[in-house]
Motif scaffolding. Structure first.
Motif, mmCIF file in Angstrom:
data_model
loop_
_atom_site.group_PDB
_atom_site.id
_atom_site.type_symbol
_atom_site.label_atom_id
_atom_site.label_comp_id
_atom_site.label_asym_id
_atom_site.label_seq_id
_atom_site.Cartn_x
_atom_site.Cartn_y
_atom_site.Cartn_z
ATOM 1 N N ARG A 65 58.919 21.340 63.272
ATOM 2 C CA ARG A 65 57.825 21.056 64.218
ATOM 3 C C ARG A 65 57.828 22.064 65.359
ATOM 4 O O ARG A 65 56.769 22.532 65.792
ATOM 5 N N ASN A 66 59.017 22.392 65.863
ATOM 6 C CA ASN A 66 59.107 23.391 66.929
ATOM 7 C C ASN A 66 58.514 24.727 66.490
ATOM 8 O O ASN A 66 57.812 25.400 67.250
ATOM 9 N N THR A 67 58.806 25.104 65.256
ATOM 10 C CA THR A 67 58.336 26.396 64.746
ATOM 11 C C THR A 67 56.824 26.393 64.590
ATOM 12 O O THR A 67 56.157 27.395 64.885
ATOM 13 N N MET A 68 56.261 25.291 64.143
ATOM 14 C CA MET A 68 54.805 25.194 64.060
ATOM 15 C C MET A 68 54.176 25.218 65.456
ATOM 16 O O MET A 68 53.098 25.795 65.653
ATOM 17 N N THR A 69 54.833 24.604 66.428
ATOM 18 C CA THR A 69 54.343 24.655 67.809
ATOM 19 C C THR A 69 54.314 26.093 68.310
ATOM 20 O O THR A 69 53.375 26.505 69.007
ATOM 21 N N LEU A 70 55.325 26.875 67.944
ATOM 22 C CA LEU A 70 55.356 28.290 68.330
ATOM 23 C C LEU A 70 54.191 29.045 67.691
ATOM 24 O O LEU A 70 53.497 29.816 68.372
ATOM 25 N N LEU A 71 53.963 28.848 66.392
ATOM 26 C CA LEU A 71 52.851 29.534 65.732
ATOM 27 C C LEU A 71 51.518 29.127 66.353
ATOM 28 O O LEU A 71 50.624 29.973 66.539
ATOM 29 N N ASP A 72 51.367 27.846 66.678
ATOM 30 C CA ASP A 72 50.138 27.390 67.339
ATOM 31 C C ASP A 72 49.973 28.087 68.691
ATOM 32 O O ASP A 72 48.875 28.525 69.051
ATOM 33 N N HIS A 73 51.057 28.165 69.437
ATOM 34 C CA HIS A 73 51.035 28.814 70.751
ATOM 35 C C HIS A 73 50.596 30.270 70.641
ATOM 36 O O HIS A 73 49.878 30.780 71.512
ATOM 37 N N LEU A 74 50.995 30.925 69.557
ATOM 38 C CA LEU A 74 50.674 32.341 69.358
ATOM 39 C C LEU A 74 49.356 32.543 68.614
ATOM 40 O O LEU A 74 48.948 33.687 68.379
ATOM 41 N N GLY A 75 48.692 31.444 68.240
ATOM 42 C CA GLY A 75 47.408 31.552 67.551
ATOM 43 C C GLY A 75 47.529 32.033 66.118
ATOM 44 O O GLY A 75 46.608 32.686 65.600
ATOM 45 N N ILE A 76 48.626 31.699 65.453
ATOM 46 C CA ILE A 76 48.870 32.147 64.074
ATOM 47 C C ILE A 76 48.646 30.965 63.134
ATOM 48 O O ILE A 76 49.409 29.994 63.145
ATOM 49 N N ALA A 77 47.615 31.047 62.310
ATOM 50 C CA ALA A 77 47.287 29.942 61.411
ATOM 51 C C ALA A 77 48.162 29.941 60.167
ATOM 52 O O ALA A 77 48.504 28.880 59.635
ATOM 53 N N LYS A 78 48.529 31.132 59.688
ATOM 54 C CA LYS A 78 49.288 31.240 58.440
ATOM 55 C C LYS A 78 50.189 32.457 58.513
ATOM 56 O O LYS A 78 49.797 33.498 59.055
ATOM 57 N N ALA A 79 51.387 32.340 57.951
ATOM 58 C CA ALA A 79 52.344 33.445 58.005
ATOM 59 C C ALA A 79 53.109 33.536 56.694
ATOM 60 O O ALA A 79 53.239 32.549 55.951
ATOM 61 N N ASP A 80 53.613 34.723 56.425
ATOM 62 C CA ASP A 80 54.620 34.894 55.381
ATOM 63 C C ASP A 80 55.967 34.554 56.014
ATOM 64 O O ASP A 80 56.263 35.014 57.124
ATOM 65 N N VAL A 81 56.766 33.755 55.340
ATOM 66 C CA VAL A 81 58.037 33.307 55.901
ATOM 67 C C VAL A 81 59.179 33.987 55.159
ATOM 68 O O VAL A 81 59.285 33.902 53.933
ATOM 69 N N VAL A 82 60.032 34.655 55.923
ATOM 70 C CA VAL A 82 61.222 35.319 55.384
ATOM 71 C C VAL A 82 62.426 34.698 56.082
ATOM 72 O O VAL A 82 62.521 34.743 57.315
ATOM 73 N N ALA A 83 63.314 34.096 55.316
ATOM 74 C CA ALA A 83 64.394 33.306 55.905
ATOM 75 C C ALA A 83 65.735 33.686 55.298
ATOM 76 O O ALA A 83 65.814 34.104 54.146
ATOM 77 N N HIS A 84 66.792 33.513 56.098
ATOM 78 C CA HIS A 84 68.149 33.826 55.650
ATOM 79 C C HIS A 84 69.061 32.628 55.865
ATOM 80 O O HIS A 84 68.974 31.931 56.869
ATOM 81 N N SER A 85 69.938 32.379 54.886
ATOM 82 C CA SER A 85 71.030 31.414 55.007
ATOM 83 C C SER A 85 70.486 30.032 55.397
ATOM 84 O O SER A 85 69.631 29.483 54.710
ATOM 85 N N MET A 86 70.965 29.448 56.511
ATOM 86 C CA MET A 86 70.461 28.153 56.954
ATOM 87 C C MET A 86 68.959 28.199 57.193
ATOM 88 O O MET A 86 68.253 27.201 57.005
#
Length: 334
Positions: free
Chosen positions: A124-145
Protein backbone atom coordinates in the motif's frame (compact mmCIF):
# COMPACT_ATOMS: atom_id res chain seq x y z
CA UNK A 1 64.93 31.94 19.92
CA UNK A 2 64.52 33.56 23.40
CA UNK A 3 64.33 31.12 26.30
CA UNK A 4 60.77 32.18 27.30
CA UNK A 5 59.53 31.51 23.75
CA UNK A 6 60.98 27.99 23.80
CA UNK A 7 59.28 27.34 27.13
CA UNK A 8 55.97 28.70 25.82
CA UNK A 9 56.04 26.47 22.73
CA UNK A 10 56.93 23.45 24.83
CA UNK A 11 53.91 24.09 27.06
CA UNK A 12 51.58 24.37 24.09
CA UNK A 13 52.79 21.05 22.70
CA UNK A 14 52.29 19.38 26.06
CA UNK A 15 48.61 20.32 26.18
CA UNK A 16 47.87 19.98 22.45
CA UNK A 17 45.64 17.00 21.51
CA UNK A 18 47.41 14.07 19.89
CA UNK A 19 47.00 14.29 16.13
CA UNK A 20 45.28 11.19 14.67
CA UNK A 21 45.72 10.52 10.95
CA UNK A 22 42.48 11.11 9.06
CA UNK A 23 42.31 7.48 7.93
CA UNK A 24 42.34 6.30 11.57
CA UNK A 25 39.90 8.86 12.97
CA UNK A 26 36.73 7.27 14.38
CA UNK A 27 33.74 7.75 12.16
CA UNK A 28 30.57 9.41 13.38
CA UNK A 29 27.88 6.72 13.58
CA UNK A 30 25.08 6.73 11.04
CA UNK A 31 21.58 7.47 12.21
CA UNK A 32 19.09 4.62 11.97
CA UNK A 33 17.70 6.24 8.82
CA UNK A 34 21.23 6.09 7.37
CA UNK A 35 21.97 9.74 8.06
CA UNK A 36 25.63 10.09 7.09
CA UNK A 37 25.49 7.47 4.29
CA UNK A 38 25.38 8.89 0.77
CA UNK A 39 23.01 7.73 -1.97
CA UNK A 40 23.85 8.08 -5.68
CA UNK A 41 20.88 10.37 -6.45
CA UNK A 42 18.84 12.93 -4.47
CA UNK A 43 16.56 11.43 -1.84
CA UNK A 44 13.00 12.64 -1.25
CA UNK A 45 10.72 11.84 1.69
CA UNK A 46 7.02 10.99 1.43
CA UNK A 47 4.91 11.34 4.63
CA UNK A 48 2.84 8.25 5.43
CA UNK A 49 0.67 6.93 8.23
CA UNK A 50 0.89 3.21 9.04
CA UNK A 51 -1.29 1.86 11.85
CA UNK A 52 -1.71 5.36 13.27
CA UNK A 53 2.05 6.06 13.28
CA UNK A 54 3.47 8.97 11.28
CA UNK A 55 6.36 7.80 9.11
CA UNK A 56 8.37 8.92 6.10
CA UNK A 57 9.25 6.87 3.04
CA UNK A 58 12.52 7.74 1.31
CA UNK A 59 12.84 7.40 -2.45
CA UNK A 60 14.92 8.39 -5.45
CA UNK A 61 13.16 9.55 -8.62
CA UNK A 62 15.65 9.54 -11.48
CA UNK A 63 14.74 11.07 -14.84
CA UNK A 64 16.31 9.93 -18.12
CA UNK A 65 17.91 12.35 -20.56
CA UNK A 66 15.68 11.05 -23.38
CA UNK A 67 12.41 9.70 -21.88
CA UNK A 68 10.67 6.74 -23.51
CA UNK A 69 7.47 7.41 -21.55
CA UNK A 70 7.85 4.41 -19.24
CA UNK A 71 8.71 4.02 -15.55
CA UNK A 72 10.56 1.26 -13.73
CA UNK A 73 10.01 0.70 -10.02
CA UNK A 74 13.01 -0.92 -8.28
CA UNK A 75 12.40 -2.87 -5.06
CA UNK A 76 15.37 -3.66 -2.79
CA UNK A 77 16.22 -6.67 -0.65
CA UNK A 78 16.30 -7.03 3.12
CA UNK A 79 20.02 -6.58 3.77
CA UNK A 80 20.61 -3.75 1.32
CA UNK A 81 19.76 -0.06 1.00
CA UNK A 82 18.23 0.95 -2.29
CA UNK A 83 21.50 2.71 -3.21
CA UNK A 84 22.91 -0.65 -4.35
CA UNK A 85 20.68 -0.37 -7.44
CA UNK A 86 22.95 2.41 -8.78
CA UNK A 87 24.32 0.43 -11.79
CA UNK A 88 20.83 -0.72 -12.80
CA UNK A 89 19.44 2.81 -12.43
CA UNK A 90 22.13 4.01 -14.83
CA UNK A 91 21.36 1.23 -17.34
CA UNK A 92 17.63 1.96 -17.27
CA UNK A 93 17.87 5.75 -17.49
CA UNK A 94 20.28 5.47 -20.40
CA UNK A 95 17.59 3.36 -22.12
CA UNK A 96 15.03 6.11 -21.54
CA UNK A 97 13.18 4.84 -18.44
CA UNK A 98 12.20 7.00 -15.51
CA UNK A 99 13.33 5.06 -12.44
CA UNK A 100 11.68 5.24 -9.01
CA UNK A 101 13.66 3.63 -6.20
CA UNK A 102 12.08 3.58 -2.73
CA UNK A 103 13.44 2.43 0.58
CA UNK A 104 10.57 0.52 2.10
CA UNK A 105 9.44 1.60 5.56
CA UNK A 106 11.74 -0.20 7.98
CA UNK A 107 14.75 -0.03 5.67
CA UNK A 108 17.45 2.34 4.44
CA UNK A 109 16.63 6.02 4.82
CA UNK A 110 12.94 5.43 5.56
CA UNK A 111 11.40 5.52 9.03
CA UNK A 112 11.72 2.51 11.30
CA UNK A 113 8.20 1.86 12.65
CA UNK A 114 7.48 0.78 16.19
CA UNK A 115 4.97 -1.82 14.97
CA UNK A 116 5.36 -4.99 12.92
CA UNK A 117 6.15 -5.02 9.20
CA UNK A 118 3.73 -6.63 6.72
CA UNK A 119 3.94 -7.05 2.95
CA UNK A 120 0.40 -5.75 2.49
CA UNK A 121 1.33 -2.52 4.27
CA UNK A 122 4.52 -2.11 2.24
CA UNK A 123 2.52 -2.71 -0.94
CA UNK A 124 0.00 0.00 0.00
CA UNK A 125 2.85 2.38 0.81
CA UNK A 126 4.39 1.74 -2.59
CA UNK A 127 1.12 2.41 -4.38
CA UNK A 128 0.76 5.63 -2.38
CA UNK A 129 4.20 6.66 -3.65
CA UNK A 130 3.25 5.94 -7.28
CA UNK A 131 0.02 7.91 -6.81
CA UNK A 132 2.00 10.80 -5.32
CA UNK A 133 4.28 10.79 -8.38
CA UNK A 134 1.38 10.51 -10.84
CA UNK A 135 2.45 7.08 -12.13
CA UNK A 136 -0.49 4.91 -13.17
CA UNK A 137 1.51 1.86 -14.29
CA UNK A 138 5.12 0.75 -13.98
CA UNK A 139 7.45 -2.08 -14.83
CA UNK A 140 8.55 -3.63 -11.54
CA UNK A 141 12.09 -4.93 -11.07
CA UNK A 142 12.70 -6.49 -7.67
CA UNK A 143 15.52 -8.25 -5.83
CA UNK A 144 15.54 -10.78 -2.98
CA UNK A 145 12.90 -9.81 -0.36
CA UNK A 146 11.74 -7.15 -2.83
CA UNK A 147 10.65 -10.05 -5.03
CA UNK A 148 8.20 -11.16 -2.36
CA UNK A 149 6.85 -7.63 -2.12
CA UNK A 150 6.61 -7.43 -5.92
CA UNK A 151 4.47 -10.59 -6.00
CA UNK A 152 2.13 -9.10 -3.40
CA UNK A 153 1.92 -5.83 -5.38
CA UNK A 154 1.26 -7.65 -8.67
CA UNK A 155 -1.50 -9.73 -7.08
CA UNK A 156 -3.16 -6.89 -5.16
CA UNK A 157 -2.77 -4.21 -7.84
CA UNK A 158 -2.55 -6.11 -11.15
CA UNK A 159 -3.46 -3.08 -13.27
CA UNK A 160 -0.48 -1.12 -11.92
CA UNK A 161 2.20 -3.59 -13.08
CA UNK A 162 3.16 -3.90 -16.76
CA UNK A 163 6.14 -6.26 -16.57
CA UNK A 164 7.63 -8.08 -13.59
CA UNK A 165 11.32 -8.92 -13.25
CA UNK A 166 12.13 -11.07 -10.21
CA UNK A 167 15.88 -10.82 -9.63
CA UNK A 168 17.13 -13.67 -7.41
CA UNK A 169 13.93 -13.48 -5.35
CA UNK A 170 13.51 -15.23 -2.06
CA UNK A 171 10.11 -16.69 -1.17
CA UNK A 172 10.20 -19.34 -3.92
CA UNK A 173 9.43 -21.87 -1.19
CA UNK A 174 7.39 -21.78 2.02
CA UNK A 175 10.05 -21.59 4.73
CA UNK A 176 7.50 -22.62 7.38
CA UNK A 177 7.62 -26.17 5.99
CA UNK A 178 11.29 -26.53 6.96
CA UNK A 179 12.05 -23.96 9.65
CA UNK A 180 10.41 -23.98 13.09
CA UNK A 181 9.05 -20.67 14.42
CA UNK A 182 11.59 -18.63 16.39
CA UNK A 183 10.81 -15.85 18.84
CA UNK A 184 11.77 -12.30 17.91
CA UNK A 185 13.68 -12.03 21.20
CA UNK A 186 15.92 -14.96 20.24
CA UNK A 187 16.58 -13.56 16.77
CA UNK A 188 17.31 -10.14 18.26
CA UNK A 189 19.89 -11.58 20.65
CA UNK A 190 21.60 -13.49 17.82
CA UNK A 191 21.65 -10.46 15.52
CA UNK A 192 22.98 -8.20 18.27
CA UNK A 193 25.90 -10.57 18.94
CA UNK A 194 26.93 -10.60 15.28
CA UNK A 195 30.21 -8.80 14.55
CA UNK A 196 31.10 -6.90 11.39
CA UNK A 197 33.50 -9.67 10.38
CA UNK A 198 30.86 -12.30 11.08
CA UNK A 199 28.33 -10.38 9.02
CA UNK A 200 30.77 -10.14 6.10
CA UNK A 201 31.27 -13.91 6.21
CA UNK A 202 27.51 -14.42 6.47
CA UNK A 203 26.88 -12.33 3.34
CA UNK A 204 29.65 -14.04 1.41
CA UNK A 205 28.40 -17.50 2.38
CA UNK A 206 24.63 -17.01 2.16
CA UNK A 207 24.77 -14.95 -1.03
CA UNK A 208 27.70 -16.64 -2.81
CA UNK A 209 29.15 -13.18 -3.37
CA UNK A 210 31.57 -12.69 -6.24
CA UNK A 211 32.26 -9.04 -5.39
CA UNK A 212 35.67 -7.76 -4.29
CA UNK A 213 35.90 -6.87 -0.57
CA UNK A 214 35.75 -3.11 -1.17
CA UNK A 215 32.34 -3.49 -2.83
CA UNK A 216 31.02 -5.50 0.12
CA UNK A 217 32.21 -3.00 2.74
CA UNK A 218 29.37 -0.46 2.21
CA UNK A 219 26.86 -3.22 3.05
CA UNK A 220 28.77 -3.85 6.29
CA UNK A 221 28.92 -0.13 7.06
CA UNK A 222 25.19 0.45 6.57
CA UNK A 223 24.55 -2.02 9.35
CA UNK A 224 27.44 -1.67 11.79
CA UNK A 225 28.14 2.04 11.55
CA UNK A 226 24.72 2.70 13.08
CA UNK A 227 25.26 0.43 16.09
CA UNK A 228 26.42 3.41 18.17
CA UNK A 229 23.29 5.36 17.34
CA UNK A 230 21.03 6.01 20.31
CA UNK A 231 18.13 4.60 18.29
CA UNK A 232 19.92 1.36 17.35
CA UNK A 233 17.53 -0.83 19.43
CA UNK A 234 14.61 0.45 17.35
CA UNK A 235 16.49 -0.33 14.12
CA UNK A 236 17.23 -3.84 15.40
CA UNK A 237 13.60 -4.45 16.30
CA UNK A 238 12.53 -3.40 12.81
CA UNK A 239 15.19 -5.58 11.16
CA UNK A 240 14.04 -8.62 13.13
CA UNK A 241 10.43 -7.85 12.24
CA UNK A 242 11.40 -8.10 8.56
CA UNK A 243 12.58 -11.70 9.13
CA UNK A 244 9.26 -12.57 10.74
CA UNK A 245 7.41 -10.96 7.82
CA UNK A 246 9.31 -13.16 5.35
CA UNK A 247 8.65 -16.25 7.45
CA UNK A 248 4.99 -15.64 8.30
CA UNK A 249 3.78 -14.22 4.97
CA UNK A 250 4.81 -16.61 2.17
CA UNK A 251 4.07 -15.65 -1.43
CA UNK A 252 5.09 -18.84 -3.26
CA UNK A 253 1.47 -20.01 -3.41
CA UNK A 254 0.52 -16.79 -5.26
CA UNK A 255 3.31 -16.83 -7.85
CA UNK A 256 1.58 -19.30 -10.26
CA UNK A 257 -1.45 -16.96 -10.24
CA UNK A 258 0.47 -13.97 -11.63
CA UNK A 259 -0.83 -12.76 -14.99
CA UNK A 260 1.80 -10.16 -15.90
CA UNK A 261 4.71 -11.08 -18.19
CA UNK A 262 7.35 -12.24 -15.72
CA UNK A 263 11.07 -12.88 -15.97
CA UNK A 264 13.11 -14.61 -13.27
CA UNK A 265 16.82 -13.75 -13.46
CA UNK A 266 18.72 -16.13 -11.20
CA UNK A 267 22.33 -16.67 -10.21
CA UNK A 268 23.31 -20.32 -10.65
CA UNK A 269 25.18 -20.25 -7.32
CA UNK A 270 22.37 -18.60 -5.34
CA UNK A 271 21.14 -20.95 -2.62
CA UNK A 272 19.95 -18.33 -0.17
CA UNK A 273 17.19 -19.59 2.14
CA UNK A 274 16.21 -17.44 5.13
CA UNK A 275 16.13 -19.40 8.38
CA UNK A 276 18.03 -22.42 7.03
CA UNK A 277 20.47 -22.56 10.02
CA UNK A 278 17.44 -23.09 12.25
CA UNK A 279 15.98 -25.91 10.18
CA UNK A 280 16.51 -29.57 11.15
CA UNK A 281 19.73 -30.78 9.56
CA UNK A 282 17.90 -33.34 7.42
CA UNK A 283 15.89 -30.56 5.74
CA UNK A 284 18.62 -27.96 5.18
CA UNK A 285 20.11 -29.50 2.04
CA UNK A 286 16.85 -29.32 0.11
CA UNK A 287 16.31 -25.64 0.89
CA UNK A 288 17.47 -22.81 -1.37
CA UNK A 289 17.45 -24.61 -4.72
CA UNK A 290 16.42 -21.26 -6.16
CA UNK A 291 17.31 -21.67 -9.84
CA UNK A 292 15.35 -24.90 -10.08
CA UNK A 293 12.47 -23.49 -8.06
CA UNK A 294 12.20 -20.50 -10.41
CA UNK A 295 12.06 -22.77 -13.45
CA UNK A 296 9.35 -24.91 -11.90
CA UNK A 297 7.25 -21.89 -10.96
CA UNK A 298 7.69 -20.26 -14.38
CA UNK A 299 6.35 -23.41 -16.03
CA UNK A 300 3.10 -23.02 -14.04
CA UNK A 301 2.57 -19.37 -14.99
CA UNK A 302 0.68 -17.80 -17.87
CA UNK A 303 3.59 -15.80 -19.31
CA UNK A 304 6.90 -16.41 -17.57
CA UNK A 305 10.40 -17.70 -18.09
CA UNK A 306 13.48 -18.21 -15.94
CA UNK A 307 17.02 -17.31 -16.99
CA UNK A 308 19.96 -18.60 -14.95
CA UNK A 309 23.32 -16.83 -15.14
CA UNK A 310 26.37 -19.03 -14.51
CA UNK A 311 29.00 -18.02 -11.95
CA UNK A 312 26.65 -15.57 -10.25
CA UNK A 313 25.17 -15.58 -6.77
CA UNK A 314 22.35 -13.80 -4.99
CA UNK A 315 23.57 -10.36 -6.10
CA UNK A 316 23.31 -11.42 -9.73
CA UNK A 317 22.94 -7.89 -11.12
CA UNK A 318 26.28 -6.94 -9.51
CA UNK A 319 28.02 -10.28 -10.13
CA UNK A 320 27.21 -10.39 -13.86
CA UNK A 321 26.09 -6.88 -14.85
CA UNK A 322 26.49 -7.21 -18.63
CA UNK A 323 24.44 -10.42 -18.85
CA UNK A 324 21.87 -9.11 -16.39
CA UNK A 325 21.42 -5.80 -18.22
CA UNK A 326 21.02 -7.55 -21.57
CA UNK A 327 18.28 -9.84 -20.22
CA UNK A 328 16.55 -6.95 -18.43
CA UNK A 329 16.45 -4.59 -21.42
CA UNK A 330 15.45 -7.33 -23.86
CA UNK A 331 12.53 -8.33 -21.65
CA UNK A 332 11.34 -4.78 -20.96
CA UNK A 333 11.63 -3.98 -24.66
CA UNK A 334 9.01 -6.54 -25.64
Amino acid sequence: MPRFAIAFCTALLAFAPTMVPAAEAPREPYGINLEGFSYPYPVNLLPLVNDGERLRMAYMDVAPAQPNGRTVLLLHGRNFPSSYWAPVIRTLTEAGFRVVVPDQVGFGKSSKPSGELHFDTLARNTMTLLDHLGIAKADVVAHSMGGMLAVRIARAYPDRVAHLVLTAPIGLEDYRLSVPPISSETIMENEDRLTADGYRKQLQTNYAMKLPPEQVTPFIDTRFNLKDSADYPRWLKSFVSSYQMIYREPVVHEIPLLTQPTLFIMGADDHNAPGRPNAPEALRARMGQNAELSKALASQMRDARAEVIANAGHLVFLDAPAKYDALLLEFLGK
